[in-house]
Design an enzyme around this catalytic site. Structure first.
Site, short mmCIF file in Angstrom:
data_model
loop_
_atom_site.label_atom_id
_atom_site.label_comp_id
_atom_site.label_asym_id
_atom_site.label_seq_id
_atom_site.Cartn_x
_atom_site.Cartn_y
_atom_site.Cartn_z
N LEU A 33 0.82 -1.22 0.00
CA LEU A 33 0.00 0.00 0.00
C LEU A 33 0.85 1.26 0.00
O LEU A 33 1.86 1.35 0.69
CB LEU A 33 -0.93 0.01 1.21
CG LEU A 33 -1.86 -1.21 1.35
CD1 LEU A 33 -2.77 -1.03 2.58
CD2 LEU A 33 -2.69 -1.42 0.10
N HIS A 37 -3.40 4.25 -2.31
CA HIS A 37 -4.34 3.34 -1.64
C HIS A 37 -4.90 3.99 -0.37
O HIS A 37 -6.09 3.85 -0.06
CB HIS A 37 -3.62 2.05 -1.22
CG HIS A 37 -3.08 1.24 -2.35
ND1 HIS A 37 -1.74 0.99 -2.53
CD2 HIS A 37 -3.71 0.60 -3.37
CE1 HIS A 37 -1.57 0.24 -3.59
NE2 HIS A 37 -2.73 -0.01 -4.14
N GLY A 148 -8.88 3.81 -7.96
CA GLY A 148 -8.10 4.98 -8.37
C GLY A 148 -8.21 5.21 -9.87
O GLY A 148 -8.30 4.27 -10.66
N ARG A 188 4.41 -0.76 -8.36
CA ARG A 188 5.46 -1.19 -9.30
C ARG A 188 6.60 -0.17 -9.41
O ARG A 188 7.63 -0.49 -9.99
CB ARG A 188 4.88 -1.46 -10.68
CG ARG A 188 4.01 -2.71 -10.71
CD ARG A 188 3.62 -3.11 -12.12
NE ARG A 188 3.07 -4.45 -12.17
CZ ARG A 188 1.77 -4.74 -12.25
NH1 ARG A 188 0.87 -3.78 -12.29
NH2 ARG A 188 1.36 -6.00 -12.30
#
Ligand code: PAF
Length: 287
Positions: A33, A37, A148, A188
């Site tokens: 997270l 998030h 999102g 990522r």
């Protein structure tokens, strides 16, 4: 904050909460997270009595040569972040609990919106997303779910699925959260080397330049997209997969002129890391 491991336990928890007349917000995540998030969790806890955060690296949305094995995982860190942002429950199932032996039912949004943009190079990805999200909606009995806008195509696919299948849930889109230097937050991003990360700033810089041009009255989408490509190409490590414009949220082709709400989306590789980013614009910039 509770940690719930199995679909049956979460379903029982949700049924009890709902029987007490409480509302449930769901924040589906694959963990690791970040502030993006956390903004979804905060929004959910403002709007609902109970917020459930799912942390599940969903195998069905990864292609054979993608990063399922290496996707970053750190449940202890996620627990702290989710609790701090206001979550009541983390749902952290094992893959075999979500997809037991003989599992065979998939949800496929086949209208064409899954074949463009990321769908071109990630066949099966949105089928995996739609399937797991449907399961999470059912298990959690959520009234609202938070996604999102960074994954704008995913958001559009889920909105379409909810509408097509008459699902009784409100989808709440939330704005992209960026690092101070503009990079869109993503789990990522941790894959990037220092040099790649520095060059990856070209994505947000190119989109900002496009947004400014639109504010100044530019409406020619081909020129806007060319400007984005040119700016990103200044970063020698950037390998552009696509820079596209489509209507939002329908994801239909738009003409050459910006004359309605439009998603300008891109995917760019830096080494083995694939980044996406986007802006949603309107001729009058109301977004
Ligand atoms: O956006 C993600 O992290 C995932 O695609 C989601 C929605 C949690 C489904 O696995």
């Amino acid at each position: 904050m509770q940690i719930i491991k199995t679909p049956a336990e979460l379903n029982a928890y949700a049924a009890k909460v709902k029987s007490e007349g409480k509302t449930v917000g769901l924040v589906p995540t694959m963990g690791y997270l970040h502030e993006g998030h956390k903004s979804l969790i905060r929004k959910s806890s403002e709007q609902n009595d109970v917020t459930i955060v799912s942390v599940f690296v969903n195998p069905t949305q990864f292609g054979p040569s993608e990063d399922l094995e290496t996707y970053p995982r750190d449940l202890e860190r996620d627990k702290a972040a989710a609790e701090q942002a206001g979550a009541d429950v983390i749902f952290h199932p094992e893959p075999e609990d979500m997809y037991p032996k003989r599992y065979g039912t998939y949800v496929s949004v086949d209208s064409g919106i899954t074949k463009i943009l990321c769908g071109k190079t990630r066949p099966g990805h949105f089928r995996g997303v739609a399937t797991v999200v449907t399961k999470l909606f059912n298990i959690s009995m959520a009234d609202r779910a938070y996604f999102g806008q960074k994954d704008a195509q995913q958001l559009a696919v889920i909105m379409r699925m909810v509408s097509d299948l008459n699902m009784n849930i409100e989808i709440v889109p939330c704005p992209i959260v960026r690092e101070a230097d503009g990079l869109a937050m993503s789990s990522r991003n941790t894959y990037l080397s220092a040099e790649e990360r520095s060059q990856a700033l070209s994505l947000s810089a190119a989109l900002k330049q496009a947004e400014d041009a639109i504010k100044n009255g530019r409406t020619n989408l081909d020129k806007i997209k060319r400007g984005i490509r040119d700016k990103i190409s200044e970063a020698p490590l950037a390998d552009i997969e696509y820079v596209e414009s489509v209507t939002f949220p329908e994801l239909e082709p738009c003409g050459g002129q910006l004359d309605r709400k439009t998603l300008i989306a891109l995917a760019v590789r830096f080494g083995t890391t694939r980044l996406i980013d986007n802006i949603i614009v309107s001729p009058n910039q109301e977004g």
